[in-house]
Write a protein that holds these residues in place. Structure first.
Motif, short mmCIF file in Angstrom:
data_model
loop_
_atom_site.label_atom_id
_atom_site.label_comp_id
_atom_site.label_asym_id
_atom_site.label_seq_id
_atom_site.Cartn_x
_atom_site.Cartn_y
_atom_site.Cartn_z
N VAL A 81 -26.42 -12.64 83.38
CA VAL A 81 -27.09 -11.43 82.87
C VAL A 81 -27.88 -10.83 84.03
CG1 VAL A 81 -27.26 -12.12 80.45
CG2 VAL A 81 -29.07 -12.76 82.03
N HIS A 82 -27.88 -9.50 84.10
CA HIS A 82 -28.49 -8.90 85.28
C HIS A 82 -28.89 -7.45 85.03
CE1 HIS A 82 -24.06 -9.59 85.69
NE2 HIS A 82 -24.09 -8.32 85.39
N VAL A 83 -29.63 -6.94 85.98
CA VAL A 83 -29.94 -5.51 86.02
C VAL A 83 -29.45 -5.00 87.37
CG1 VAL A 83 -31.85 -5.35 84.41
CG2 VAL A 83 -32.29 -6.17 86.71
N THR A 84 -28.90 -3.77 87.35
CA THR A 84 -28.28 -3.22 88.55
C THR A 84 -28.36 -1.71 88.49
OG1 THR A 84 -26.14 -2.98 89.66
CG2 THR A 84 -26.06 -3.48 87.33
N ASN A 85 -28.25 -1.07 89.66
CA ASN A 85 -28.20 0.39 89.66
C ASN A 85 -26.76 0.90 89.74
OD1 ASN A 85 -28.03 -0.56 92.30
ND2 ASN A 85 -28.87 1.33 93.17
N SER A 86 -25.79 0.01 89.59
CA SER A 86 -24.37 0.41 89.63
C SER A 86 -23.75 0.21 88.26
CB SER A 86 -23.60 -0.46 90.62
OG SER A 86 -24.21 -0.42 91.88
N GLN A 87 -23.01 1.22 87.81
CA GLN A 87 -22.34 1.04 86.54
C GLN A 87 -20.92 0.53 86.74
OE1 GLN A 87 -22.05 4.42 83.87
NE2 GLN A 87 -22.36 3.08 82.11
N GLY A 88 -20.29 0.88 87.87
CA GLY A 88 -18.93 0.44 88.14
C GLY A 88 -18.88 -1.05 88.43
N MET A 89 -17.73 -1.64 88.12
CA MET A 89 -17.64 -3.09 88.30
C MET A 89 -16.54 -3.50 89.27
SD MET A 89 -18.43 -4.10 84.40
CE MET A 89 -18.06 -2.46 83.79
N THR A 90 -15.93 -2.52 89.95
CA THR A 90 -14.98 -2.86 91.01
C THR A 90 -15.51 -2.28 92.32
OG1 THR A 90 -13.67 -0.92 90.45
CG2 THR A 90 -12.95 -3.01 89.50
N GLU A 91 -15.07 -2.86 93.44
CA GLU A 91 -15.69 -2.57 94.73
C GLU A 91 -15.72 -1.08 95.10
OE1 GLU A 91 -13.63 -5.03 94.14
OE2 GLU A 91 -14.76 -6.84 94.56
N PRO A 92 -14.60 -0.34 94.94
CA PRO A 92 -14.68 1.08 95.31
C PRO A 92 -15.73 1.85 94.50
CG PRO A 92 -12.41 0.39 95.09
CD PRO A 92 -13.25 -0.74 94.56
N LEU A 93 -16.05 1.35 93.32
CA LEU A 93 -17.04 2.03 92.49
C LEU A 93 -18.47 1.60 92.81
CD1 LEU A 93 -15.16 2.04 89.06
CD2 LEU A 93 -15.50 3.96 90.61
N PHE A 94 -18.74 0.29 92.77
CA PHE A 94 -20.15 -0.09 92.94
C PHE A 94 -20.58 -0.11 94.41
CE2 PHE A 94 -18.24 -4.41 92.90
CZ PHE A 94 -18.86 -4.98 93.98
N MET A 95 -19.64 -0.31 95.33
CA MET A 95 -20.05 -0.37 96.73
C MET A 95 -20.18 1.02 97.34
SD MET A 95 -18.37 -3.64 98.53
CE MET A 95 -19.17 -5.23 98.30
N GLY A 96 -19.23 1.90 97.02
CA GLY A 96 -19.21 3.19 97.68
C GLY A 96 -19.60 4.37 96.81
N ARG A 97 -19.76 4.17 95.50
CA ARG A 97 -20.01 5.31 94.61
C ARG A 97 -21.17 5.05 93.66
NH1 ARG A 97 -17.46 7.40 97.90
NH2 ARG A 97 -15.51 8.55 97.80
N THR A 98 -22.15 4.28 94.13
CA THR A 98 -23.32 4.04 93.28
C THR A 98 -24.23 5.25 93.33
OG1 THR A 98 -23.28 1.64 93.40
CG2 THR A 98 -25.43 2.64 93.06
N THR A 99 -24.41 5.90 92.19
CA THR A 99 -25.24 7.10 92.15
C THR A 99 -26.57 6.85 91.46
OG1 THR A 99 -24.03 7.74 90.18
CG2 THR A 99 -23.31 8.74 92.23
N GLY A 100 -26.74 5.66 90.92
CA GLY A 100 -28.00 5.33 90.26
C GLY A 100 -29.04 4.94 91.30
#
Lengths: 180, 311
Positions: free
Chosen positions: B270-289
């Motif tokens: 269980v965690h808190v994160t500023n990324s909603q995407g769960m695959t690398e191209p999304l959470f690594m390069g497209r984190t907008t939170g």
């Protein structure tokens, strides 16, 4: 001269006594937990064992990482969470045995093994019956007994309590050759 | 030994022979009597040390992901991992959205150990109806004893392919819908409780928002776990994205913090994160939170292990 022969015989006897040491590096230890929920087995075929018939001493040493489980994840949990093999890599036993071993060359002999088990940083007095047999110069030793994880400070979380037996069946089977 | 003793006997005058032999015999007997069972055990342990095999470090991380970033952990041969990952909406959506819990995106995935060294994974995320696939290859394993490898090294290659229907983007072909990830995962279990991982990553986007945005984006991820009990740990996962690679969009470094607990064949994270995407191209390069603005997503990962095949 008579004295010389007597003393020399004694000396040779001492040397021969050393030859009554039987050893193996491929002994077998298995443990089995049976519950209605799950059967768990783990087996180690790299158990070091030595039996000295003249001194009636016996010793075992095995690496806990040498126990193979059907599920690798279970094996990892066994090492990481239960026996903590990074801190306590080995399980050992050293002790003596009693019993009439004069006829051991001809038939299987029941002996009583007594000594200390060391596991998970706990040393415990232990005693169990076993059988030994010598056939064509090979010593075979067998024993079955039960151990209780709690005796060795191995705690089992309540979530998996029903999946792990309170008493674990242990099987020992060694085939030793005389030490040259 | 026996021959030599006879030889010595022949060169020593007879009157001294018996004395010498008596001494030798007494010495031998006393040595043999003093030899206790513990000596036998000591000999066994010495012999075991002398022939010690390489022992590898196990349990660098509990799960195959630290939080979002994949860890060096892999399922064993013929082990199938089923994972469910959930990210709820932003906490700063407020009470009306029940602090994000009304909105959830999820990813369902399978990871299978082809061998102990090769893992194949597939997944499907609800976000943009994205399929993903990856291959993980273990190159080095940190050794605990009997070896000199100080860290574990795993290579990962994967792709994302979204299948969402656009009515206003007729140019969206299969090529534009696909993004790639190539990673090296370098991890070391420093102590029995602390493990750290460094993951240099190369992302390739076939389609970027604007011409000035880079198709190739480089990210350096770092993560770690600290065990707090035998079966639980605190994890942190941070992806540093060097600036000016995606100038048209304000992207943030992905930062996640969480808690792992394992029970038998399950791992819960269980965690808190500023990324909603769960695959690398999304959470690594497209984190907008942004953590600073309260764009924080609550989420969890659940893994269940199945052993296929007999052993």
């Amino acid at each position: 001269m008579k004295k010389w022969i007597l003393v020399h015989c004694l000396f040779v006897n001492v040397l021969n006594a050393g030859a009554q040491l039987y050893v193996t590096k491929t002994g077998f230890t298995g443990f089995y937990s049976k519950t209605p929920m799950e059967d768990i087995k783990a087996e180690n075929n790299q158990v070091y064992a030595a039996v000295d018939l003249s001194k009636r001493t016996i010793a075992f040493s095995m690496l806990l990482k040498g126990f193979l489980f059907r599920k690798e994840l279970m094996q990892e949990h066994f090492n990481e969470n239960y026996v903590e093999s990074d801190q306590y890599p080995r399980a050992t036993f050293s002790g003596t045995f009693s019993g009439n071993i004069d006829r051991v060359g001809q038939q299987a002999v029941v002996i009583e093994v007594t000594g200390k088990i060391s596991l998970h940083g706990v040393i415990k007095e232990f005693s169990t019956p076993a059988t030994i047999e010598i056939h064509n110069g090979t010593l075979t030793g067998k024993s079955n007994f039960q151990l209780i994880p709690r005796d060795f400070n191995i705690s089992i979380p309540s979530l998996v309590r029903d999946k792990i037996a309170r008493q674990i069946d242990v099987v020992i089977n060694i085939t030793c050759k005389p030490l040259k | 030994m026996k021959n030599r003793s006879v030889h010595i006997i022949n060169i020593i005058p007879p009157q001294k022979k018996s004395l010498l032999l008596t001494c030798t015999a007494v010495l031998c007997v006393s040595v043999s009597l003093r030899a206790q069972d513990t000596d036998l055990l000591k000999r066994l342990n010495d012999s075991m040390m002398a022939t010690a095999k390489t022992v590898y470090v196990s349990g660098t991380f509990k799960g195959t992901r630290i939080i979002n970033t994949q860890s060096v952990e892999m399922p064993a041969k013929q082990e199938l991992l089923f994972s469910i990952m959930h990210r709820f909406g932003k906490i700063n959506d407020g009470a009306y959205q029940f602090f994000g819990l009304d909105n959830a995106t999820m990813r369902m995935g399978f990871e299978y150990g082809i061998t102990d060294y090769i893992t194949a994974g597939i997944g499907r995320s609800t976000f943009q109806k994205t399929f993903d696939g990856f291959l993980k290859v273990r190159l080095l394993r940190q050794t605990a004893s009997g070896g000199h490898i100080p860290f574990s090294l795993t290579a990962l290659g994967g792709l994302n392919h979204n299948t969402i229907k656009y009515t206003n983007k007729p140019y969206m072909n299969a090529r534009y819908r696909t993004d790639y990830v190539t990673q090296l995962l370098i991890a070391r279990k420093l102590t029995r409780n602390l493990s750290l991982q460094l993951s240099p990553t190369w992302l390739h986007y076939n389609l970027v928002p604007e011409h000035r945005d880079h198709n190739d984006v480089f990210v350096l991820a770092a993560g770690g776990r600290m065990k707090i009990t035998r079966r639980s740990s605190i994890n942190v996962d941070f992806c540093y994205i060097p600036p000016n690679q995606t100038p048209s969009v304000k992207v943030y470094h992905s930062l996640s913090a969480g808690f792992d607990i394992e029970t038998g064949g399950h791992v819960f994270q269980v965690h808190v994160t500023n990324s909603q995407g769960m695959t690398e191209p999304l959470f690594m390069g497209r984190t907008t939170g942004s953590w600073g603005k309260g764009d924080i997503y609550f989420g969890f990962n659940i893994y269940r292990s199945f052993k296929l095949g007999k052993k």
